[in-house]
Design a protein around this motif. Structure first.
Motif, PDB file in Angstrom:
ATOM      1  N   ARG A  67       4.066  10.370  -7.929  1.00  0.00           N
ATOM      2  CA  ARG A  67       3.256   9.183  -7.666  1.00  0.00           C
ATOM      3  C   ARG A  67       2.184   9.014  -8.738  1.00  0.00           C
ATOM      4  NH1 ARG A  67       4.292  10.423  -1.982  1.00  0.00           N
ATOM      5  NH2 ARG A  67       2.690  12.044  -2.008  1.00  0.00           N
ATOM      6  N   THR A  68       1.536  10.104  -9.103  1.00  0.00           N
ATOM      7  CA  THR A  68       0.505  10.047 -10.146  1.00  0.00           C
ATOM      8  C   THR A  68       1.086   9.573 -11.467  1.00  0.00           C
ATOM      9  OG1 THR A  68      -0.786  11.803  -9.094  1.00  0.00           O
ATOM     10  CG2 THR A  68      -1.170  11.431 -11.448  1.00  0.00           C
ATOM     11  N   ARG A  74       2.683   2.578 -14.792  1.00  0.00           N
ATOM     12  CA  ARG A  74       2.566   1.171 -14.400  1.00  0.00           C
ATOM     13  C   ARG A  74       1.241   0.572 -14.863  1.00  0.00           C
ATOM     14  NH1 ARG A  74       4.351  -2.054 -10.089  1.00  0.00           N
ATOM     15  NH2 ARG A  74       6.394  -1.116 -10.390  1.00  0.00           N
ATOM     16  N   LYS A  75       0.159   1.327 -14.721  1.00  0.00           N
ATOM     17  CA  LYS A  75      -1.168   0.798 -15.047  1.00  0.00           C
ATOM     18  C   LYS A  75      -1.369   0.596 -16.548  1.00  0.00           C
ATOM     19  CE  LYS A  75      -3.459   2.596 -10.911  1.00  0.00           C
ATOM     20  NZ  LYS A  75      -4.431   3.592 -10.373  1.00  0.00           N
ATOM     21  N   THR A  76      -0.569   1.267 -17.383  1.00  0.00           N
ATOM     22  CA  THR A  76      -0.707   1.086 -18.836  1.00  0.00           C
ATOM     23  C   THR A  76      -0.031  -0.187 -19.324  1.00  0.00           C
ATOM     24  OG1 THR A  76       1.322   2.322 -19.333  1.00  0.00           O
ATOM     25  CG2 THR A  76      -0.743   3.576 -19.231  1.00  0.00           C
ATOM     26  N   ASP A  77       0.735  -0.866 -18.440  1.00  0.00           N
ATOM     27  CA  ASP A  77       1.524  -2.030 -18.842  1.00  0.00           C
ATOM     28  C   ASP A  77       2.501  -1.630 -19.951  1.00  0.00           C
ATOM     29  OD1 ASP A  77       2.606  -4.513 -19.275  1.00  0.00           O
ATOM     30  OD2 ASP A  77       0.862  -5.288 -20.372  1.00  0.00           O
ATOM     31  N   PRO A  78       3.595  -0.907 -19.586  1.00  0.00           N
ATOM     32  CA  PRO A  78       4.506  -0.387 -20.612  1.00  0.00           C
ATOM     33  C   PRO A  78       5.105  -1.469 -21.503  1.00  0.00           C
ATOM     34  CG  PRO A  78       5.452  -0.186 -18.402  1.00  0.00           C
ATOM     35  CD  PRO A  78       4.021  -0.533 -18.223  1.00  0.00           C
ATOM     36  N   ALA A 210      14.612  -4.965 -10.567  1.00  0.00           N
ATOM     37  CA  ALA A 210      13.777  -4.056  -9.772  1.00  0.00           C
ATOM     38  C   ALA A 210      14.220  -4.114  -8.316  1.00  0.00           C
ATOM     39  CB  ALA A 210      12.315  -4.438  -9.905  1.00  0.00           C
ATOM     40  N   ALA A 211      15.030  -3.145  -7.900  1.00  0.00           N
ATOM     41  CA  ALA A 211      15.503  -3.110  -6.516  1.00  0.00           C
ATOM     42  C   ALA A 211      14.433  -2.532  -5.590  1.00  0.00           C
ATOM     43  CB  ALA A 211      16.785  -2.289  -6.417  1.00  0.00           C
ATOM     44  N   LEU A 212      13.657  -1.580  -6.098  1.00  0.00           N
ATOM     45  CA  LEU A 212      12.611  -0.949  -5.309  1.00  0.00           C
ATOM     46  C   LEU A 212      11.258  -1.494  -5.766  1.00  0.00           C
ATOM     47  CD1 LEU A 212      13.828   2.772  -5.375  1.00  0.00           C
ATOM     48  CD2 LEU A 212      14.542   0.913  -3.860  1.00  0.00           C
ATOM     49  N   ARG A 213      10.623  -2.264  -4.922  1.00  0.00           N
ATOM     50  CA  ARG A 213       9.347  -2.886  -5.286  1.00  0.00           C
ATOM     51  C   ARG A 213       8.195  -2.040  -4.730  1.00  0.00           C
ATOM     52  NH1 ARG A 213      10.325  -7.425  -7.800  1.00  0.00           N
ATOM     53  NH2 ARG A 213      12.314  -8.504  -7.473  1.00  0.00           N
ATOM     54  N   TRP A 214       7.230  -1.747  -5.594  1.00  0.00           N
ATOM     55  CA  TRP A 214       6.131  -0.871  -5.200  1.00  0.00           C
ATOM     56  C   TRP A 214       4.904  -1.183  -6.044  1.00  0.00           C
ATOM     57  CZ3 TRP A 214       4.298   2.387  -9.092  1.00  0.00           C
ATOM     58  CH2 TRP A 214       5.127   2.480 -10.234  1.00  0.00           C
ATOM     59  N   GLU A 215       3.768  -0.753  -5.541  1.00  0.00           N
ATOM     60  CA  GLU A 215       2.501  -0.884  -6.255  1.00  0.00           C
ATOM     61  C   GLU A 215       1.881   0.494  -6.413  1.00  0.00           C
ATOM     62  OE1 GLU A 215       1.458  -3.548  -7.700  1.00  0.00           O
ATOM     63  OE2 GLU A 215       3.104  -4.764  -6.885  1.00  0.00           O
ATOM     64  N   PRO A 216       1.156   0.731  -7.496  1.00  0.00           N
ATOM     65  CA  PRO A 216       0.603   2.068  -7.745  1.00  0.00           C
ATOM     66  C   PRO A 216      -0.255   2.611  -6.603  1.00  0.00           C
ATOM     67  CG  PRO A 216       0.408   0.717  -9.711  1.00  0.00           C
ATOM     68  CD  PRO A 216       0.905  -0.186  -8.625  1.00  0.00           C
ATOM     69  N   GLU A 217      -1.035   1.756  -5.963  1.00  0.00           N
ATOM     70  CA  GLU A 217      -1.953   2.236  -4.927  1.00  0.00           C
ATOM     71  C   GLU A 217      -1.233   2.579  -3.623  1.00  0.00           C
ATOM     72  OE1 GLU A 217      -2.280  -0.583  -6.599  1.00  0.00           O
ATOM     73  OE2 GLU A 217      -3.893  -0.036  -7.996  1.00  0.00           O
ATOM     74  N   SER A 218      -0.033   2.020  -3.423  1.00  0.00           N
ATOM     75  CA  SER A 218       0.634   2.190  -2.124  1.00  0.00           C
ATOM     76  C   SER A 218       2.011   2.841  -2.225  1.00  0.00           C
ATOM     77  CB  SER A 218       0.768   0.824  -1.442  1.00  0.00           C
ATOM     78  OG  SER A 218       1.498  -0.082  -2.265  1.00  0.00           O
TER      79      SER A 218
END
Length: 360
Positions: A67-68, A74-78, A210-218
């Motif tokens: 997760r980390t 994700r937060k770096t905007d690859p 993107a089949a699996l949708r997720w956000e870094p915080e959750s």
């Protein structure tokens, strides 16, 4: 000028040997870049930016660390880089690689994992060559998707689709792939695709979604998935979960090479009886690997299906296990997770049976 993000996570490639002990070191990862910059093969047309969200030996990796790492990427905007390289320990690279494939299946740039067989100061180490080849892969091929790059014991610099890499063998320290089929290799610093019907063509890689949708915080990854490997005399009576709160959400049960496991009708060694018991407790049981479900199966395999297990066809154990951890964590419910496992191909994790020849 190519802009690359190099993400350090520790592992042997970021470690130092002190006496007879090898451990991660605060300066070990950055020593890798210093060594690369001193190579004759270092590319002058590449700008490297670094990030270190983790610093551990990869055998200590947990779902929290995934997760980390995923959140940091994700937060770096690859997409603002030409490519991302993750340096990783070889012990669990074959698990992190498919996990990142599922979480970043629609990435528009190369995301590459690489490792080293020894600390880079050791003359036997391939880590520096692996890093250089990973950078060359970004600069030359620029293919979207998630890959692993690693030199084998024959000096071949292989490129794997990250859902098609099998854990290092204990006695050879070599990664493998289903059917011994890599996605390609680096030759003279250029990517050469392995032309085979089971490999997607390079030009088709950008079609993944993107089949699996997720956000870094959750982001949720399910660490209650259990993996079981069969052996003669495996006693399933040892697996009992009377406490509703302390039972697995799903089980991945490995198989012998012929797609079988003990199919005695009853008793403590009976996998069908164990599957039936799990089904009664609401625990999903998956079986993998199986090359081709359309081929003739042993009678014991049919008995496992009749007991309520789901065969995962054409997917190696590492990719199946991490897909379960991701699916059962991210899905809204177990029904959606089951559908993802049985019906959804996220990033080429299912290797089709077939012979050689280009695949469109």
């Amino acid at each position: 000028m190519k802009r690359l993000l190099v993400i350090f996570t520790g592992g042997t490639i970021g470690s130092k040997a002190e006496g007879r002990s090898i451990n991660v070191h605060d300066s070990g990862s950055y020593a890798l870049l210093e060594a690369y910059e001193g190579m004759e093969e270092a590319r002058p047309d590449v700008e490297l930016t670094t990030l270190q969200p983790l610093n551990l030996l990869s055998e200590n990796l947990t779902a929290d660390d995934w997760r980390t790492l995923a959140a940091a990427i994700r937060k770096t905007d690859p997409g603002s880089y030409d490519g991302v390289i993750v340096t990783h320990g070889s012990d669990t690279l074959a698990y992190t690689a498919p996990m990142l494939s599922y979480l970043f299946s629609d990435i528009a740039v190369p995301l590459i994992l690489t490792a080293s067989n020894y600390p880079i100061a050791d003359a036997r180490a391939n880590g520096l060559r692996n890093l250089a080849a990973s950078i060359d892969f970004v600069a030359d091929a620029a293919l979207p998707g998630v890959f692993a790059v690693y030199e084998n014991d024959r000096g071949e610099m292989l490129v794997y689709l990250a859902t098609r890499i099998i854990q290092c063998e204990s006695f050879t320290d070599q990664f493998r792939s289903p059917y011994e089929l890599p996605f390609g290799r680096m030759e003279d610093r250029r990517f050469v695709w392995q032309d085979d019907a089971r490999n997607p063509r390079p030009e088709s890689l950008g079609s993944a979604r993107a089949a699996l949708r997720w956000e870094p915080e959750s982001l949720k990854l399910d660490d209650t998935v259990l993996y079981i490997r069969p052996y003669p005399g495996l006693n399933y009576s040892l697996y009992r979960w009377e406490d509703q709160e302390r039972r697995p959400s799903a089980i991945l049960h490995d198989l012998h090479h012929s797609g079988t496991a003990c199919a005695l009708a009853s008793g403590p060694y009976s996998l069908p009886a164990f599957i039936s018991r799990c089904k009664e407790q609401g625990i999903d049981v998956y079986l993998s690997p199986l090359k081709d479900a359309s081929d003739a199966l042993y009678a014991s395999s049919h008995e496992l299906i009749e007991a309520g297990a789901v065969f995962l066809e054409g997917i190696c154990m590492e990719a199946a296990l991490t897909k379960l951890i991701a699916a059962y964590g991210i899905a809204d419910d177990a029904g959606q997770a089951r559908a993802w496992m049985a019906q959804e191909t996220i990033f080429y994790e299912k290797v089709p049976a077939g012979g050689e020849g280009g695949m469109s």
